[in-house]
Design an enzyme around this catalytic site. Structure first.
Site, PDB file in Angstrom:
ATOM      1  CG  ASP A  34      -0.303  -0.170   2.673  1.00  0.00           C
ATOM      2  OD1 ASP A  34       1.195  -0.212   2.604  1.00  0.00           O
ATOM      3  OD2 ASP A  34      -0.916   0.005   3.653  1.00  0.00           O
ATOM      4  CG  HIS A 236      22.328   5.374 -18.462  1.00  0.00           C
ATOM      5  ND1 HIS A 236      21.469   5.130 -19.569  1.00  0.00           N
ATOM      6  CD2 HIS A 236      22.637   6.570 -18.785  1.00  0.00           C
ATOM      7  CE1 HIS A 236      21.281   5.921 -20.452  1.00  0.00           C
ATOM      8  NE2 HIS A 236      21.905   7.085 -19.914  1.00  0.00           N
ATOM      9  CG  ASP A 253      24.743  12.858 -15.234  1.00  0.00           C
ATOM     10  OD1 ASP A 253      23.888  13.577 -15.052  1.00  0.00           O
ATOM     11  OD2 ASP A 253      24.737  12.293 -16.436  1.00  0.00           O
ATOM     12  CG  ASP A 264      21.310  16.189 -16.911  1.00  0.00           C
ATOM     13  OD1 ASP A 264      22.281  15.925 -16.326  1.00  0.00           O
ATOM     14  OD2 ASP A 264      20.960  15.945 -18.075  1.00  0.00           O
ATOM     15  CG  HIS A 343      27.189  10.077 -24.572  1.00  0.00           C
ATOM     16  ND1 HIS A 343      27.089  11.275 -24.533  1.00  0.00           N
ATOM     17  CD2 HIS A 343      28.090   9.524 -23.789  1.00  0.00           C
ATOM     18  CE1 HIS A 343      28.122  11.589 -23.564  1.00  0.00           C
ATOM     19  NE2 HIS A 343      28.522  10.751 -23.107  1.00  0.00           N
ATOM     20  CG  HIS A 347      19.417  15.695 -22.991  1.00  0.00           C
ATOM     21  ND1 HIS A 347      18.631  16.169 -22.073  1.00  0.00           N
ATOM     22  CD2 HIS A 347      20.478  15.113 -22.427  1.00  0.00           C
ATOM     23  CE1 HIS A 347      19.584  16.050 -20.880  1.00  0.00           C
ATOM     24  NE2 HIS A 347      20.356  15.434 -21.054  1.00  0.00           N
ATOM     25  CG  HIS A 354      16.637  12.397 -21.638  1.00  0.00           C
ATOM     26  ND1 HIS A 354      17.075  11.143 -21.433  1.00  0.00           N
ATOM     27  CD2 HIS A 354      17.818  13.004 -20.970  1.00  0.00           C
ATOM     28  CE1 HIS A 354      18.105  11.104 -20.993  1.00  0.00           C
ATOM     29  NE2 HIS A 354      18.822  12.220 -20.740  1.00  0.00           N
ATOM     30  CD  GLU A 377      24.412  15.075 -21.683  1.00  0.00           C
ATOM     31  OE1 GLU A 377      24.913  13.781 -20.772  1.00  0.00           O
ATOM     32  OE2 GLU A 377      23.202  15.269 -21.496  1.00  0.00           O
ATOM     33  CE1 TYR A 381      31.462   8.531 -19.826  1.00  0.00           C
ATOM     34  CE2 TYR A 381      31.573   8.835 -22.269  1.00  0.00           C
ATOM     35  CZ  TYR A 381      31.234   9.191 -21.436  1.00  0.00           C
ATOM     36  OH  TYR A 381      30.280  10.251 -21.043  1.00  0.00           O
ATOM     37  NE  ARG A 398      27.792  12.117 -18.302  1.00  0.00           N
ATOM     38  CZ  ARG A 398      27.687  11.058 -18.004  1.00  0.00           C
ATOM     39  NH1 ARG A 398      28.395   9.943 -18.802  1.00  0.00           N
ATOM     40  NH2 ARG A 398      27.147  10.225 -17.069  1.00  0.00           N
ATOM     41  CD  GLU A 400      24.190  16.459 -18.311  1.00  0.00           C
ATOM     42  OE1 GLU A 400      24.639  15.783 -17.545  1.00  0.00           O
ATOM     43  OE2 GLU A 400      23.314  16.447 -19.314  1.00  0.00           O
TER      44      GLU A 400
HETATM   45  N1  GLY Z   1      21.317  12.297 -16.794  1.00  0.00           N
HETATM   46  C1  GLY Z   1      21.079  11.953 -17.906  1.00  0.00           C
HETATM   47  C2  GLY Z   1      21.546  12.726 -19.141  1.00  0.00           C
HETATM   48  O1  GLY Z   1      22.708  13.383 -18.853  1.00  0.00           O
HETATM   49  O2  GLY Z   1      21.225  12.977 -20.048  1.00  0.00           O
HETATM   50 MN    MN Z   2      23.345  14.104 -16.967  1.00  0.00          MN
HETATM   51 MN    MN Z   3      21.916  15.267 -19.787  1.00  0.00          MN
END
Ligand code: GLY
Ligand code: MN
Ligand code: MN
Length: 433
Positions: A34, A236, A253, A264, A343, A347, A354, A377, A381, A398, A400
């Protein structure tokens, strides 16, 4: 308080002509037994209403120009257990709807309103249960065809209109995004200050959450990534349960959600406060790529310009490090760089991390307009492999930021999180920056 939402509803009303738009908020979701997940209203619904109670439905009637809310009734008994509800009258008053009714009146009122309307807009196919309710209301109109009732002849996906609206942020949204960026940056600063070898990754996650929640941002915008050493090469990674070792980089991140709007940010820093030589080499390439990407975010620029700018820097860097051979154009053409950078560069960001919005119109890339917000970003890697010099093994970097397109360029509204090597090392030495 409700003025920006009323203006957005009016904007949508102007587009639907003699049609009707129906928009439900998100359903509640059971976590276990619940217990529910923390409730998060639907982003489209939030955009048009600011109303965050579950079960609500917005109806916009293009013929009368009215916005109508259906919501839960006040219920003194339930409110003792679960807290305040606005009820229809309270919601109409507080959120500026023209009319508001209890949910129990939908089955009677919606078919009445659908009668004779030209086109029905709703988030087609996105909420199975709501689709079935819409079918039921349409059926109710059809069943009364003998009495001259006429169901809409045309249907449209409401999201296709709303996506275009949400892509360009208004002043109120920009303020909320800036605050989301500020709080997210404060989380990164707090985590960097607390970092040291011997902590678990989740102990830095706790610093992020502490910084967010104490500023009123009660949820992260997405699951935080706190990745030490080789974990940073898993894009991820959210397990966040490894011990942080001396000599490792930590990639975080994470961003908060502030009144529905996402931050983000990614920062990468050395657990012990000092970048090693190879870490520094990789980091400087990614930072240069990020800065080149950000510089390409400007009004009139094509959507892919930041990605191309960042990729050229990364490709050059991979050649300089000896991780790839050939020419910049050659490794971009062949896709050889993808082994180390797999990647996209960013975005749109807004109510969803996103965020919505098509990147192409037909075959053409979209162009940036003032009020659009995007992340930039890039990353590298470098997994352990026989053909990679050992000094670079398991380095994942990374960086961002979130970037608003302005009239004459851009604004990096997450800049309060330090990102040059000197700034990061100074912060981790405990110096004020
Ligand atoms: N944290 C998700 C991205 O950077 O797109
Ligand atoms: Mn991110
Ligand atoms: Mn992002």
């Amino acid at each position: 308080m409700h003025r920006p939402h009323a203006a957005r509803r009016q904007h949508l009303l102007n587009q639907i002509g003699a049609g009707i738009a129906l928009l439900p908020t998100a359903p509640e979701a059971v976590r276990n037994a619940d217990c529910n997940y923390p409730y998060r209203p639907d982003s489209y619904f939030l955009h048009l209403t600011g109303f965050s109670e579950p079960e609500a439905v917005l109806l916009l009637d293009g013929r009368s120009g009215k916005s109508v809310l259906f919501c839960r009734e006040r219920n003194p008994e339930m409110e003792i257990w679960d807290g305040f509800r606005h009820g229809p009258d309270g919601a109409r008053e507080a959120f500026g709807f023209d009319e508001a009714y209890p949910l129990s009146e939908m089955d009677e009122r919606v078919p009445e309103l659908l009668d004779g309307c030209e086109r029905l807009w709703w988030p087609l196919g996105r909420h199975g249960a709501f689709d079935r309710r819409v079918n039921g209301w349409l059926d109710a109109v059809r069943r009364r065809a003998h009495a001259g009732r006429r169901p809409p002849a045309h249907y449209g996906d409401l999201c296709s209109l709303l996506d275009e609206m949400r892509m360009v942020k208004d002043e109120a949204e920009i303020e909320l995004l800036r605050r989301a960026g500020e709080i997210s940056a404060a989380g990164h600063v707090q985590a960097m200050r607390a970092a040291r070898p011997g902590l678990y990754e989740y102990q830095l996650e706790a610093e992020l959450l502490h910084a967010f929640v104490r500023r009123g941002a009660r949820q992260p915008a997405y699951e935080s990534i706190v990745a030490a050493g080789a974990n940073a090469c898993t894009l991820h990674y959210v397990a966040n349960d490894a011990l942080i070792a001396d000599g490792e980089l930590v990639l975080i991140d994470a961003g908060c959600e502030w009144q529905g709007y996402a931050g983000d940010i990614t920062r990468t820093f050395p657990a012990n406060g000092r970048f090693s030589g190879p870490q520094r080499d990789v980091y400087e390439i990614v930072l240069a790529a990020e800065l080149a990407g950000i510089d390409a975010v400007r009004p009139g620029a094509a959507w892919n310009a930041p990605g191309d700018a960042a990729l050229a820097v990364l490709a050059r860097g991979l050649l300089d490090l000896g991780l790839l051979s050939g020419t910049v154009d050659g490794v971009i053409e062949s896709g050889a760089y993808r082994r180390f950078y797999m990647h996209g560069v960013g975005h749109m960001i807004g109510l969803d991390v996103h965020d919505v919005g098509l990147r192409k119109q037909g075959d053409e890339w979209r162009r940036y307009r003032p009020g659009m917000c995007t992340t930039v970003e890039p990353g590298l890697y470098i997994r352990a492999a026989a053909d990679v010099p050992e000094a670079f093994h398991n380095i994942g970097v990374r960086i961002e930021d979130d970037v608003l397109v302005t009239a004459d360029g851009n604004e990096v509204y997450t800049a309060a999180a330090p990102k040059t090597i000197d700034e990061i090392e100074a912060l981790m030495r405990g110096e004020q920056t």
